[in-house]
Design an enzyme around this catalytic site. Structure first.
Site, PDB file in Angstrom:
ATOM      1  N   CYS A 212      48.437  10.959  14.566  1.00  0.00           N
ATOM      2  CA  CYS A 212      47.021  10.897  14.940  1.00  0.00           C
ATOM      3  C   CYS A 212      46.663   9.497  15.437  1.00  0.00           C
ATOM      4  CB  CYS A 212      46.139  11.272  13.752  1.00  0.00           C
ATOM      5  SG  CYS A 212      44.370  11.226  14.148  1.00  0.00           S
TER       6      CYS A 212
ATOM      7  N   ASN B  48      55.373  18.054  22.523  1.00  0.00           N
ATOM      8  CA  ASN B  48      53.920  18.171  22.490  1.00  0.00           C
ATOM      9  C   ASN B  48      53.325  17.232  23.531  1.00  0.00           C
ATOM     10  OD1 ASN B  48      51.348  16.859  20.420  1.00  0.00           O
ATOM     11  ND2 ASN B  48      51.231  18.818  21.446  1.00  0.00           N
ATOM     12  N   GLY B  49      52.247  17.685  24.174  1.00  0.00           N
ATOM     13  CA  GLY B  49      51.557  16.840  25.143  1.00  0.00           C
ATOM     14  C   GLY B  49      51.508  17.447  26.527  1.00  0.00           C
ATOM     15  N   ASP B  50      50.308  17.763  27.011  1.00  0.00           N
ATOM     16  CA  ASP B  50      50.068  18.236  28.377  1.00  0.00           C
ATOM     17  C   ASP B  50      50.735  19.569  28.693  1.00  0.00           C
ATOM     18  OD1 ASP B  50      48.698  15.904  28.621  1.00  0.00           O
ATOM     19  OD2 ASP B  50      50.078  14.940  30.020  1.00  0.00           O
TER      20      ASP B  50
ATOM     21  N   GLY C  31      48.062  22.002  21.998  1.00  0.00           N
ATOM     22  CA  GLY C  31      46.847  21.579  21.322  1.00  0.00           C
ATOM     23  C   GLY C  31      45.620  21.802  22.174  1.00  0.00           C
TER      24      GLY C  31
END
Length: 323
Positions: free
Chosen positions: A100, A201-203, A225
């Site tokens: 985070c 994870n990411g985009d 996400g």
């Protein structure tokens, strides 16, 4: 994909997002193709662990197996106690948040701030894994604190040696927050050098993009996400592209209006009439913000405080926009 002795039945995971991934949203994403959905993060601070908000976040009793709770903190003993608490609540998987980037989290030396302290990372992992064995423990990180101090591979090696069963890597440093494009080279390098399952994870915001990320990283799984906000069907689209052998759930055959209204009704039932209408607004906004006449609709919606009236007004708007 497997996490320890748990077969997820697929490769798609919903990322934990504070204020978003409550049980109604997790359930709708699971029905639409997510193979695992992590709870919002639970603080290991004893003063915060038993608040109403934390109890809502750790409410997993109505979720399908497997159920996963993410924990946040920097004290190894308190993290271990919190992990045990979550297992007692029914968690099948414990995830540790070291990714985070929020200022209020990092200012307390938690979340991605822990990437600056590799010895402490090991202490936390060892304590938590020992405390909840044989329940599998996973870890989420970023590629590093800054572009100058990327240490995802070091952390991955610590995680693997400690007994972490899967590692999620967001393809940005903490310094990057959510700016710029996610970089997948680091994820690919970690995958090449470790033997534990790696989750990218990411985009990841489309089926085509998901295929591209898998090709670039060779990751075992994908965590989605922000792109799922207002678009939980993204899991169905990606699942059909990367795991066509998985039988789709029956809800995929339902009209989008049915799924949206079912989700909002679940929010009302879970939180009650007062909080339910308030919390439902942000999800309605995500579902409807790209529709024509949204501004006029929103100005009226925020004045409604009764669940039935809110749902009826949403249905009437969706009926108009889809005809």
């Amino acid at each position: 994909m497997r996490i320890g002795n748990i077969d997820l039945g697929g490769r798609l995971l919903l990322a934990p997002m504070a204020g978003i991934t409550d049980i109604p949203f997790r359930k709708i994403c699971r029905k639409l193709g997510a193979n695992l959905a992590f709870s919002e993060m639970i603080s290991s601070n004893p003063d915060l662990r038993d608040t109403r908000k934390s109890k809502n976040r750790s409410n997993i009793k109505d979720e399908p197996y497997p159920r996963a709770i993410q924990i946040l903190g920097n004290d190894p003993d308190e993290m271990a106690k919190t992990a045990v608490h979550c297992v007692n609540l029914g968690a099948d998987i414990i995830d540790i948040n070291m990714g985070c980037p929020a200022k209020k989290v990092c200012s307390k030396a938690t979340g991605s701030a822990l990437l600056n302290d590799e010895p402490l990372i090991k202490q936390i992992l060892d304590k938590v894994i020992t405390a909840v064995a044989p329940t599998p423990v996973t870890l989420k990180i970023r590629t590093g604190w800054s572009k100058q101090t990327k240490n995802a591979l070091n952390v991955a090696n610590i995680a693997e040696s400690s007994g972490i069963k899967a590692l999620t890597i967001h393809g940005r440093t903490r310094e990057c927050l959510f700016n710029g494009d996610a970089e997948y080279d680091t994820i690919a390098a970690v995958k090449a050098e470790t033997s534990i399952p790696i989750i990218a994870n990411g985009d990841i915001n489309s089926a085509a993009n998901a295929i591209e990320v898998l090709d670039k990283t060779n990751a075992d799984g994908l965590m989605i996400g922000r792109a799922a906000l207002g678009n939980p069907w993204l899991f169905s689209d990606i699942a059909k592209a990367i795991q066509p052998h998985v039988v789709p759930t029956t809800i995929n055959d339902r009209p989008k209006q049915y799924i949206i209204t079912s989700h909002i009704n679940e929010i009302h039932n879970f939180y009650g009439p007062f909080m339910g209408t308030k919390i439902a607004r942000k999800h309605i906004q995500h579902y409807c913000k790209n529709q024509a006449n949204f501004d006029v609709f929103w100005q009226q919606l925020v004045l409604i405080s009764e669940p039935g009236e809110q749902l009826d007004f949403l249905i009437s708007f969706l009926d108009v926009e889809n005809h």
